[in-house]
Design an enzyme around this catalytic site. Structure first.
Site, mmCIF file in Angstrom:
data_model
loop_
_atom_site.group_PDB
_atom_site.id
_atom_site.type_symbol
_atom_site.label_atom_id
_atom_site.label_comp_id
_atom_site.label_asym_id
_atom_site.label_seq_id
_atom_site.Cartn_x
_atom_site.Cartn_y
_atom_site.Cartn_z
ATOM 1 N N ALA A 78 0.828 -1.204 0.000
ATOM 2 C CA ALA A 78 0.000 0.000 0.000
ATOM 3 C C ALA A 78 0.864 1.256 0.000
ATOM 4 O O ALA A 78 1.857 1.333 0.715
ATOM 5 C CB ALA A 78 -0.892 -0.010 1.225
ATOM 6 N N ASP A 128 -0.104 4.492 1.123
ATOM 7 C CA ASP A 128 -1.308 5.027 1.760
ATOM 8 C C ASP A 128 -1.592 6.471 1.394
ATOM 9 O O ASP A 128 -2.741 6.876 1.314
ATOM 10 C CB ASP A 128 -1.239 4.826 3.269
ATOM 11 C CG ASP A 128 -1.447 3.357 3.633
ATOM 12 O OD1 ASP A 128 -2.554 2.852 3.373
ATOM 13 O OD2 ASP A 128 -0.520 2.706 4.128
ATOM 14 N N TYR A 188 -4.581 6.676 -1.328
ATOM 15 C CA TYR A 188 -5.825 6.992 -0.600
ATOM 16 C C TYR A 188 -5.887 8.432 -0.083
ATOM 17 O O TYR A 188 -6.966 8.998 0.019
ATOM 18 C CB TYR A 188 -6.010 6.044 0.594
ATOM 19 C CG TYR A 188 -5.795 4.590 0.250
ATOM 20 C CD1 TYR A 188 -6.807 3.843 -0.369
ATOM 21 C CD2 TYR A 188 -4.592 3.958 0.511
ATOM 22 C CE1 TYR A 188 -6.595 2.509 -0.714
ATOM 23 C CE2 TYR A 188 -4.376 2.632 0.181
ATOM 24 C CZ TYR A 188 -5.378 1.908 -0.440
ATOM 25 O OH TYR A 188 -5.167 0.607 -0.778
ATOM 26 N N GLY A 189 -4.710 8.965 0.293
ATOM 27 C CA GLY A 189 -4.709 10.362 0.749
ATOM 28 C C GLY A 189 -4.815 10.512 2.256
ATOM 29 O O GLY A 189 -5.781 10.061 2.858
ATOM 30 N N GLY A 225 -5.391 13.189 3.843
ATOM 31 C CA GLY A 225 -6.493 14.067 4.194
ATOM 32 C C GLY A 225 -7.821 13.338 4.174
ATOM 33 O O GLY A 225 -8.600 13.397 5.127
ATOM 34 N N ALA A 268 -6.277 3.910 7.688
ATOM 35 C CA ALA A 268 -6.094 3.308 6.360
ATOM 36 C C ALA A 268 -6.577 1.863 6.464
ATOM 37 O O ALA A 268 -5.786 0.976 6.756
ATOM 38 C CB ALA A 268 -4.629 3.389 5.952
ATOM 39 N N ALA A 269 -7.859 1.672 6.260
ATOM 40 C CA ALA A 269 -8.508 0.364 6.410
ATOM 41 C C ALA A 269 -8.193 -0.203 7.793
ATOM 42 O O ALA A 269 -8.741 0.276 8.792
ATOM 43 C CB ALA A 269 -8.129 -0.582 5.281
ATOM 44 N N TYR A 296 -5.131 -0.220 9.428
ATOM 45 C CA TYR A 296 -4.077 0.462 10.196
ATOM 46 C C TYR A 296 -4.481 1.879 10.588
ATOM 47 O O TYR A 296 -5.220 2.536 9.875
ATOM 48 C CB TYR A 296 -2.795 0.546 9.362
ATOM 49 C CG TYR A 296 -1.661 -0.319 9.891
ATOM 50 C CD1 TYR A 296 -0.889 0.102 10.972
ATOM 51 C CD2 TYR A 296 -1.370 -1.551 9.326
ATOM 52 C CE1 TYR A 296 0.149 -0.684 11.454
ATOM 53 C CE2 TYR A 296 -0.327 -2.350 9.807
ATOM 54 C CZ TYR A 296 0.430 -1.901 10.873
ATOM 55 O OH TYR A 296 1.455 -2.679 11.349
ATOM 56 N N HIS A 316 8.173 -4.528 10.467
ATOM 57 C CA HIS A 316 7.289 -5.080 11.498
ATOM 58 C C HIS A 316 7.145 -6.591 11.330
ATOM 59 O O HIS A 316 6.532 -7.048 10.366
ATOM 60 C CB HIS A 316 5.929 -4.372 11.391
ATOM 61 C CG HIS A 316 5.002 -4.653 12.532
ATOM 62 N ND1 HIS A 316 3.763 -4.082 12.634
ATOM 63 C CD2 HIS A 316 5.118 -5.454 13.619
ATOM 64 C CE1 HIS A 316 3.164 -4.519 13.728
ATOM 65 N NE2 HIS A 316 3.964 -5.351 14.334
#
Lengths: 669, 669
Positions: free
Chosen positions: B298, B300, B304-305, B307, B381-382, B384, B603
C-alpha cells in the site's frame, strides 16, 4: 529490611564501626554498600522457601595515607568481619570528597600559582579545578592514587567557569595530597591567554527582561486521586507490574525482580521478566588527538559512581505531577551515613495513545490512553548531567531513556589553532571537542525462569528460488541463536534492522509457536571511534560491541572492571573485564545469562549546546515479543468509558463555512 | 484567505460549479484542492512586496462511467477554467466513496456469494470487504479503474472482522461498478475454512470485570491561563516560532513558512528555517511471497490520501490538555464540500528537562523545563491507524513522530501451512505477515534563505599519521557536500552515525565559523527488503534510500508519482517519480533544494499486536546545528523563578534513618 534493600544508615554505621575495630591502621572508607546475596541463595529463598539470606556489607577501604585497596566483607547478622582482602594494582572510584582534594591543594601549590600568574591571574580564589580520573598517564602507576584537574577561571563566584578554561592541567596524588605535575600545554612555545568573555546562564546574570515570563502559560499536572502505584517498603506495584527498587553508590538505581501478572494466565501467578536491571558503565572518550586531551576518557560509573554523583531532586523542577521520592543513604570517608534526599523519583506520566482504531464504514472508534511509570535519577559528573529514566508502559515495554544535559567540556584555543576537525568553536576562542557517550545497560533476564537464550534476528530478503518468490517481495527474519559468549558479542546492523530476542526456549507460546521472549531494540549504539588497538579501546573494550551475552556469575557486574580508575586495559587476574569473560567462551544457550546492552551517541558540539546544553535524549528498549498471548493492556478502560474531564477546547474550528457533507470517518465518531 | 490556506467550502463549491458548467459530460470529482502559487510568485509577494498571487484550485475529475482522468485548473478570481488536461494511463487516488463501492457490489455478486457459500457462509450481510488499491495485477491495465477487496466475516455487527479473514479476494472496476474476478486461493486444491473464533476489544464484548477501573488513577492536565500559542487565521505563533498550518486531501497536514525569531539577532527579524514540511508518501509492502499477498503493498498517501482518511479527533481521547482543533474541508464526488470536524489537533505538552546543571562544589543548581508544540492528525487506512505528531521544542528542534496502531492485516492459514518465516501466527490459524512501513517526509528547507546545500557528516576515526594521534583517540566528522542529485541519493550508515546538515553555505556562523544549518537525524530508516528489480521496488523506488536531495521545482511533490494507483514503476512522461527526478542529476549545491527523508520500521508481528496493536512510535528529527549563536532557549525562565504549584509530594522518603551527613551535591540544593 528486604534482602535487596540498600544498607540502612544504621547498617552503614555498624559496618564502619566493625571495620574500624578490626583494622590495625586508620582507614578511609571509599564505599560501603550492600553485598547482595548470591543469586542461587536468593532465588531459593524467594521462590522455594529456602533459608533467609544473610545480610552482608561490602566495603572498600584505603589505609590512610596509602594507596592500598582493601575489600572488607562484614556479616551484619553476626556483626563480624568475614573477609579482608587486599587487592594490588587497582584503584577504587574517586568520591566527591576525593575530588574536592585536588581543588584544595592546587590553589595553594606554588607551581600552579606560577602557571596562573603567567596568565595574569593572581587571585587564586577565582581559579577552579574539576577533578577527573586520569585516562592514561605513563609517568605514574599504582604507587600513586592519581587525579588530574582541569583548570578554569571565574570572574565572580557564580560565573560560568567553562567560558574560561586555562591551558594547563594538574596531576595530583589523592591520598598524599601532593601535586605531582603541572602540565602546561604551549602552542609554538606560547601560553594561550584565558578568554575573559563571560557566558552565563544563571538568573544572577540575567539582564533585565532576558527572561520572558508571559510567553509560556503554565501546564498543571495533577492526580486528584493520587498515584496509581503502591510502595511496600522498596517494592513497587503498578498496574500488573511489580519490582524492587534498589540503589547503591556505583550503579545508582537497581531494579530487581521485575515481574508481571499476566492477564491471560489462569494460574494468576506473576511471570518473571528480568531478575535485575542497572546501568553498569558509561564511557565518554574525547576525540581530540592533541595532548593532554587523550587523557579525557571518563568512565563515569566506574570512576565516580552513579550513586555518589546523584542529585537531590526537586518537585516541579525535575519531574511534574505527584511524585514519590526515595532517599539514598551512602557513606562518607569516615564511614558515617551520607544522605541524598530525594535521590530517586517515581512518578507516572500520560503516554498518549495506547491504541486506536476506527471502522471506516460506520465510524465506530475505540481508543485508550497509555501510561508511563518512570523511575528516575539524575547525576552530575563534573560538567555533564545525565538523567536516567527507567520507563515502563502498559504494553509491557521497558525503555531506558537517558537525557544528556549540563555543560560541555571546553578548552582554550591558541590564536594559531582552530577547532576543526576535532571540535567546534562554540564561542570566541572556546573549543568543545568531539566526544562519545556509550552506556552499558546490564540486563539479567529471567524470561519465565532463569534458563534463557538470545536469538539474533535480521530482516533479510527471502533467499528462496525465484519461482517461490515471483514478485520478489518475500522477506523474513533470519534467526541465529547464540551458542557461546563469543557468538554473543554482536554489533548492531542497520541494513537488517537487527534486533535480539531474549527467549525462554523451554516455553513456547501456544499461539505463535515461538518461544516466549522480550526483544532488545537498540539502534542508537554508535561504534567506538578510537582505534581498536588504542589504550582507550582496551580500557573501554565493552564499548566495542552493541551487545554482549554471557553466562550469569555472581558478582560479575562491571564490564570495564570492578576497578576502573588507572586501569590499563591489560589483563588483571583480580580485576576482570568483559574481555576476560568473553574469552572463556562459555555456553550461553538455554542457561542463566546476562546481557550487556550498549547504547549512546556521538556528540559533535554545536553552538546551541553553549553555555548550557539543551537536553538530548537517547534510549534503548525491551519489548514483549510473543511473551503475552495477546495485547496485555486490554484491561485498560477505553477512553469512551473513562471520561477525561480536565481537557478543554481552546476554541472553535477554523475554516468551516457552508459545508454540506461530513466525512464517513468523521461523521459518526 | 491567506495564500496558503486550504480551499474554503465556498471555493470548493465554486470550483465544482464552474467545472460542471464547462464540462460536456457529467463528471465525478475525485479531488478539489488548492493549487498553491508557484514558489517564486509566492516568495516575491511574501518577501518583496510583489503582486498578490492569484488563488486557484486544482481538481481531478473523472467523466462518469469512464476511467479517464482530467486535471482542471480553475482561477477563483476570474471564476474561469484555465486548463483542462486529460492524462492517459494514470489513475487517481481511491476516495472513501470509491472504497465503499467494492463492498456494496461484492455482497450481491453471484460469484462472491458462491465463494462464500462454499465456506458455509450464507448471510452476506456478515461479509465485509476492505477495498485496497491493487499492487500488481497483470490481467488489467488502465482500461479499468481497479480495486481489490480483502474479504472478512463478522459474527455480529461490531465483531472484529480481522479475526475471520476469508481465503479469497475480489477484483472490481470502481467506475463501472463491476466485479472482474473472484480470486480464490486454494491450498492443495482445498479451500481454507474461516476461523469462527472471536477476538474482540470493543466494550460491547467486554466480559464482566474485564476492564479494571480502579487501577489507573486519573492524570489531569490543565492550563488555567490557556494555551501559549496564538492563531491568526491558520498562522500560529508560539514561543519564537511562527508557521502556517495547511491541509489537503492528499498530504493531510502541511506546515509552511516555518521561521523563528532569533533571540540573539539584533535585527529582530524572523529567520527562515523551512519553506514547507509534509509527509508525501508512505509505503507498506508485505513480505509473504505467496499469491495473492504480493498485491498488498500500500502507498497510503498516494493511493488513498492522508487528508481523505483523516479522523475527526476527540478531547481527552486523542490528546489531553487544552486543545485547539482545526477542521478540514474536503470534497465529495459530487463536488460538494465535505467537513472533517477537528481533523487537526494543536496542543502543548510539558517535555521534561530543557536543561539542568549543578555545581558539584556548592550545589548551586539551575534547571528549566522544556515544552512541546504538537500539531497532529490521525488517519485510518482500512486496518491500520497512523498518528502524525509534528513536534517543535524550545531548543529549535523539529521532530516528526508517527505512532502506528490499529489492526494487523490478517490472513487465514490452511491446516497444512504455517506462518513462519513470512509471518506470525498471532491467534489460532490466523497469519499476520511481515511488512514494512516506510514514510517520506518532504523537507523544503529555507535555512536563512533559499540557497541551501546538504553536507553528509560521517563520524570516522582520524585518518592522520600516528605521531599526530599517539593515543589513537582522534575522531572527526568527515564532511561531504552533495553536488548533484545522484550524490544526494544517500543511505543511512550506522557505522559512522551518519547525519546530514542542511546548510546555507553563504551564511557562516560568526562563532563556529561553520555555515548555519539544521541537521537531519534519521537512524530509523530500514532498507527496503523487496528485491531491487522487483515491481515493488520499482513502484516504491523512493523507499530505496534514506535521503534524496533534489533541486526545487514547482509541483514536484510526490516521490512515487502524482498518480500512484496502478502505477507500474516504468517511466511515464506525465507521471514522474523520484527516479526520473534523480536521473536528471541536476546541481543541488547552493541552490533552492528539497529533501525527501525516508524513515519507518520493519514489522514482524507479535501476539501482543493482536487483537489491536499497542502504538509503536517511530520518528525523524531536524535539529538546529550552529544555526543559533547559542542555546536559543535561554529566555525560558528557570524552574526556580517559575514556581510549579500543581506538583505534589506523594509521601516522605523511604530508607532515611539516623543519617549524620548530607551529600555535597544534595545538601545545598
Amino acid at each position: 529490611m528486604l534482602h535487596l534493600d540498600p544498607l540502612s544508615a544504621a547498617e552503614i554505621s555498624q559496618t564502619s564501626t566493625i571495620i574500624r575495630a578490626s583494622s590495625k591502621s586508620e582507614v578511609k572508607f571509599n564505599s560501603i554498600t550492600l553485598l547482595e546475596p548470591p543469586k542461587a541463595e536468593y532465588v531459593a529463598f524467594r521462590d522455594a522457601g529456602g533459608p533467609r539470606p544473610t545480610r552482608r556489607s561490602l566495603s572498600i577501604v584505603i589505609p590512610r595515607g596509602t594507596q592500598q585497596v582493601v575489600e572488607v566483607t562484614v556479616n551484619l547478622v553476626s556483626q563480624k568481619v568475614e573477609s579482608w582482602r587486599e587487592i594490588k594494582d587497582v584503584m577504587p572510584i574517586l568520591t566527591l570528597e576525593d575530588l574536592d582534594v585536588v581543588e584544595k591543594i592546587s590553589r595553594v601549590d606554588p607551581q600552579v600559582i606560577k602557571a596562573c600568574n603567567e596568565l595574569g591571574i593572581t587571585d587564586m580564589s577565582k581559579v577552579f579545578f574539576d577533578g577527573w580520573a586520569i585516562g592514561v598517564d605513563e609517568r605514574w602507576g599504582f604507587e600513586r592514587r592519581l587525579q588530574q584537574a582541569l583548570a578554569y577561571y571565574r570572574t565572580s563566584p557564580l560565573d560560568n567557569q567553562y567560558a574560561h578554561p586555562l591551558d594547563f592541567t594538574v596531576i595530583a596524588d589523592t591520598e598524599r595530597e601532593e601535586i605531582l605535575s603541572v602540565d602546561i600545554r604551549t602552542v609554538n612555545g606560547e601560553r594561550t591567554p584565558v578568554s575573559m568573555k563571560e557566558h552565563n546562564y544563571l538568573p544572577e546574570f540575567a539582564e533585565t527582561n532576558q527572561y520572558k515570563f508571559d510567553v509560556l502559560k503554565p501546564i498543571s499536572i495533577t492526580q486528584p486521586q493520587g498515584v496509581s502505584f503502591k510502595m511496600s517498603g522498596r517494592e513497587i506495584h503498578w498496574a500488573n507490574l511489580k519490582m524492587h527498587i534498589g540503589f547503591n553508590y556505583r550503579e545508582g538505581l537497581v531494579l530487581s525482580d521485575i515481574r508481571m501478572r499476566d492477564p491471560y494466565d489462569s494460574s494468576n501467578k506473576d511471570r518473571k521478566i528480568f531478575n535485575r536491571l542497572s546501568v553498569v558503565e558509561m564511557f565518554v572518550p574525547y576525540g581530540s588527538p592533541k595532548s593532554p586531551h587523550h587523557k579525557k576518557h571518563a568512565f563515569d560509573i566506574g570512576e565516580y559512581g552513579s550513586g555518589f554523583m546523584a542529585n537531590s531532586l526537586k518537585l516541579g523542577c525535575d519531574c511534574k505531577g505527584v511524585i514519590q521520592y526515595l532517599d539514598a543513604v551512602l557513606n562518607t570517608s569516615t564511614g558515617a551515613p551520607l544522605l541524598i534526599e530525594n535521590a530517586i523519583c517515581i512518578h507516572e506520566e500520560d503516554n498518549g495513545l495506547l491504541y486506536k482504531h476506527t471502522d471506516f464504514r460506520d465510524g465506530r472508534v475505540i481508543s485508550a490512553r497509555d501510561r508511563k511509570l518512570v523511575i528516575s535519577q539524575i547525576l552530575t559528573a563534573a560538567n555533564y548531567e545525565y538523567a536516567f529514566y527507567h520507563t515502563f508502559t502498559l504494553d509491557g515495554t521497558y525503555k531506558l531513556e537517558v537525557k544528556l544535559t549540563g555543560m560541555l567540556n571546553t578548552y582554550c584555543l591558541h590564536e594559531s589553532e582552530e577547532s576543526a576537525p576535532f571540535g567546534t568553536e562554540i564561542a570566541d576562542r572556546l573549543d568543545a571537542q568531539n566526544h562519545q557517550h556509550i552506556f552499558s545497560l546490564r540486563v539479567d533476564p529471567e524470561i519465565d525462569g532463569s534458563n534463557n537464550s538470545v536469538i539474533q534476528s535480521d530482516a533479510v530478503p527471502a533467499d528462496i528460488p525465484a519461482e517461490q518468490n515471483p514478485y520478489g517481495n518475500g522477506f523474513m527474519a533470519k534467526k541465529t541463536t547464540f551458542k557461546t559468549a563469543k557468538d554473543g558479542a554482536a554489533s548492531y546492523c542497520h541494513e537488517t534492522s537487527r534486533t535480539w530476542d531474549i527467549v525462554n526456549p523451554n516455553i513456547v507460546s501456544a499461539v505463535s509457536k515461538k518461544p516466549v521472549g522480550y526483544k532488545i531494540v537498540n539502534s542508537q549504539c554508535p561504534a567506538l571511534l578510537a582505534k581498536p588497538d588504542s589504550v582507550i579501546a582496551k580500557r573501554g573494550s565493552f564499548a566495542q560491541k552493541s551487545l554482549w551475552v554471557l553466562p550469569y556469575r555472581d558478582y560479575e557486574l562491571f564490564p570495564a572492571g570492578d576497578y576502573v580508575c588507572q586501569s590499563t586495559g591489560d589483563h588483571h587476574p583480580e580485576n576482570l573485564t568483559i574481555s576476560d569473560w568473553v574469552a572463556r567462551d562459555e555456553p550461553i544457550e538455554n542457561t542463566d545469562i546476562v546481557c550487556y546492552v550498549q547504547f549512546g551517541l556521538t556528540h559533535f558540539p554545536r553552538t546551541e549546546d553553549f553555555p548550557i546544553m539543551p537536553a538530548e535524549p537517547v534510549s534503548v528498549m525491551l519489548r514483549a515479543s510473543n511473551f503475552f498471548e495477546k495485547n496485555p493492556a486490554l484491561w485498560v478502560p477505553p477512553s469512551e468509558l473513562d471520561e477525561d474531564s480536565s481537557s478543554t477546547n481552546a476554541n472553535s474550528g477554523i475554516g468551516r463555512d457552508r459545508v454540506q457533507g461530513k466525512s464517513t470517518l468523521g461523521s459518526k465518531l
